[in-house]
Scaffold this active site. Sequence first.
Site, PDB file in Angstrom:
ATOM      1  N   ASN A  14       0.792  -1.235   0.000  1.00  0.00           N
ATOM      2  CA  ASN A  14       0.000   0.000   0.000  1.00  0.00           C
ATOM      3  C   ASN A  14       0.819   1.277   0.000  1.00  0.00           C
ATOM      4  O   ASN A  14       0.246   2.355  -0.117  1.00  0.00           O
ATOM      5  CB  ASN A  14      -1.011   0.011   1.157  1.00  0.00           C
ATOM      6  CG  ASN A  14      -1.985  -1.136   1.047  1.00  0.00           C
ATOM      7  OD1 ASN A  14      -2.590  -1.338   0.009  1.00  0.00           O
ATOM      8  ND2 ASN A  14      -2.098  -1.913   2.106  1.00  0.00           N
ATOM      9  N   TYR A  26      -0.836   9.609   6.751  1.00  0.00           N
ATOM     10  CA  TYR A  26       0.446   9.261   6.131  1.00  0.00           C
ATOM     11  C   TYR A  26       1.145  10.431   5.446  1.00  0.00           C
ATOM     12  O   TYR A  26       2.269  10.274   4.979  1.00  0.00           O
ATOM     13  CB  TYR A  26       0.245   8.131   5.117  1.00  0.00           C
ATOM     14  CG  TYR A  26      -0.194   6.835   5.752  1.00  0.00           C
ATOM     15  CD1 TYR A  26       0.702   6.068   6.478  1.00  0.00           C
ATOM     16  CD2 TYR A  26      -1.510   6.402   5.652  1.00  0.00           C
ATOM     17  CE1 TYR A  26       0.308   4.888   7.082  1.00  0.00           C
ATOM     18  CE2 TYR A  26      -1.915   5.224   6.246  1.00  0.00           C
ATOM     19  CZ  TYR A  26      -1.009   4.469   6.967  1.00  0.00           C
ATOM     20  OH  TYR A  26      -1.405   3.307   7.564  1.00  0.00           O
ATOM     21  N   HIS A 103       8.776   3.675   9.870  1.00  0.00           N
ATOM     22  CA  HIS A 103       7.332   3.841   9.680  1.00  0.00           C
ATOM     23  C   HIS A 103       7.023   5.324   9.616  1.00  0.00           C
ATOM     24  O   HIS A 103       7.582   6.111  10.385  1.00  0.00           O
ATOM     25  CB  HIS A 103       6.538   3.197  10.825  1.00  0.00           C
ATOM     26  CG  HIS A 103       6.734   1.726  10.887  1.00  0.00           C
ATOM     27  ND1 HIS A 103       6.106   0.868  10.010  1.00  0.00           N
ATOM     28  CD2 HIS A 103       7.520   0.979  11.680  1.00  0.00           C
ATOM     29  CE1 HIS A 103       6.501  -0.362  10.284  1.00  0.00           C
ATOM     30  NE2 HIS A 103       7.364  -0.324  11.281  1.00  0.00           N
ATOM     31  N   ARG A 110      -1.031   3.704  17.587  1.00  0.00           N
ATOM     32  CA  ARG A 110      -2.140   3.241  16.753  1.00  0.00           C
ATOM     33  C   ARG A 110      -2.722   1.943  17.309  1.00  0.00           C
ATOM     34  O   ARG A 110      -2.513   1.606  18.465  1.00  0.00           O
ATOM     35  CB  ARG A 110      -1.651   3.088  15.311  1.00  0.00           C
ATOM     36  CG  ARG A 110      -1.216   4.455  14.726  1.00  0.00           C
ATOM     37  CD  ARG A 110      -0.784   4.380  13.312  1.00  0.00           C
ATOM     38  NE  ARG A 110      -1.882   3.908  12.472  1.00  0.00           N
ATOM     39  CZ  ARG A 110      -1.731   3.494  11.228  1.00  0.00           C
ATOM     40  NH1 ARG A 110      -0.531   3.490  10.675  1.00  0.00           N
ATOM     41  NH2 ARG A 110      -2.760   3.070  10.524  1.00  0.00           N
TER      42      ARG A 110
END
Length: 156
Positions: A14, A26, A103, A110
């Site tokens: 993704n 993101y 990341h 999260r």
Amino acid sequence: MTGRPILAVLGGPNLNLLGQREPALYGTATLADLEALCTRVADELGYDIDFRQSNHEGDLVDFVHEIRDTASGLVVNAAAYTHTSIALHDALVTVAAPVIEVHLTNVHAREEFRHVSYVAPVAAAVIAGFGAAGYDFALRHLASLDTHREIHRVHQ
């Protein structure tokens, strides 16, 4: 490639949708933006970059096998495979150079299933929550860990 040492960057599923998929989470940088950033930083540090992304676990494992003895360092954002892929973990164990897990988001803030990483146990460092800048930090840290760095400069 110029014959300089290589820093490899591997992206998981993704990430090809960066800039489109949940930009509030993101960011707006695209995968092409990340590749350009990595290429610029690597060049500044005297390295070439081998930047790849795949949505397929086997492709990620194959890439790790391909660079495991040749790259001076590996940045891995395995995305969801971070939390599920024992196969990727097992491949990363074979990498001779340092591995850094990256990341874009702070995975520890999260969902609970994102708190477990199969990459972290084989990583020299984990960088999370800095967005695209995390890749810059990771590449610079890899260069600082490269014990052959002075040899590379002599041969340039």
